[in-house]
Design an enzyme around this catalytic site. Structure first.
Site: not given
Ligand code: ATR
Length: 280
Positions: A156, A87, A17, A130, A66, A102, A154
């Site tokens: 998640r 973000n 960045s 995320g 974040k 994002d 699975p």
């Protein structure tokens, strides 16, 4: 008055960045210095409070902060609130506003760099962290017809799909790819320095010829997945455009000016090439 912006994270030493944001400020004739603000968690409240100073435009926020910054802000935009992740922070007269660029950056990259309109299309996302959450939300907002989520763990994927609601759904097994318009790798498989830098997040044998294969990993620029997809003649999109467009949207929130995207891409590509050269 020289103004300041920066990236808050831990670590931020390798962040791209500063490279492409500084190039954007310089190209736009703005007297802004973009800094690396490496911030261990105990220092986060003071770091965020310092953004209220009149010379600060705002900040980018990256891993692992974040989520942690949200209670430290005055207002959080709808998408960021739904994503549970900020973000981009904008300082407006001492008040701090949180955004999430994002997911919108991903959609902008699809449209601008791959000429791919997500509305009405069927997506398969690999991963449920995320990054997958932000992308899935933005795809639902862009009216994707289907957002299927598969993850190594699975449970998640199931939690993410439940949070998102229809048309998002979790898949227990990897499906054949033929029914999808776009495959998106949101896992860290294939990432330099990641858990499996040489690996493929899924086989491509069942892909139809029209499949667009996207990898949000940007280092290396050509991941094993992108190489395998190109070898099959499939269209591909790497992770750098998403990184640039999330930054471009942040630049526009800070300055109110259109971001010089081409300048940002060139600066980031030069830096990545320099690093790849240095690593050889
Ligand atoms: P981020 O916030 O960047 O998405 P994360 O929350 O750490 O990062 O998520 C990383 C993703 O990569 C997860 O989907 C993870 O799968 P698990 O939920 O099963 O951990 C996935 N991932 C990481 N290493 C992997 C591997 N070797 N094979 C498959 N998936 C992997």
């Amino acid at each position: 008055m020289t103004r300041r912006a920066g990236i808050i994270g831990y670590p931020v030493g390798h962040s791209l960045s500063p490279v492409f944001q500084q190039a954007a400020f310089a190209h736009s004739g703005l007297d802004v210095v973009y800094e690396r603000w490496e911030t261990p968690l105990p220092d986060l409240p003071a770091r965020v409070a310092a953004l209220r100073a009149p010379d600060v435009l705002g900040a980018n926020v990256t891993v692992p902060h974040k989520e942690h910054v949200i209670p430290l802000l005055d207002e959080v935009g709808g998408l960021a609130a739904r994503a549970g992740a900020v973000n981009t922070i904008v300082n407006r007269d001492g008040r701090l506003f949180g955004f999430n660029t994002d997911g919108p950056g991903f959609v902008a990259a699809l449209r601008q760099e791959a000429f791919f309109e997500p509305g009405g299309r069927a997506f398969l996302l690999l991963g449920a962290g995320g990054a997958a959450r932000g992308i899935a939300l933005a795809l639902l907002e862009a009216r994707a017809a289907a957002v299927d989520i598969w993850n190594r763990t699975p449970e998640r994927a199931a939690v993410l799909a439940r949070d998102l609601g229809a048309p998002a759904r979790a898949l227990a097994d990897l499906p054949p790819l033929a029914g999808y318009d776009c495959l998106v790798n949101c896992t860290t498989v294939g990432m330099k320095g990641g858990p499996d830098p040489e690996g493929l997040p899924c086989p491509l044998d069942s892909a139809g010829s029209g499949l667009l294969v996207v990898d949000i990993v940007y280092a290396p620029r050509v991941t094993p997945l992108l190489r395998a997809a190109a070898a099959r003649g499939l269209r591909t999109l790497g992770g750098l455009p998403m990184l640039i467009y999330q930054g471009a949207l942040a630049f526009e929130l800070w300055t109110g000016l259109p971001a010089p995207v081409d300048v940002m891409v060139r600066a980031a590509e030069n830096e990545l090439a320099r690093r790849e050269g240095a690593a050889r």
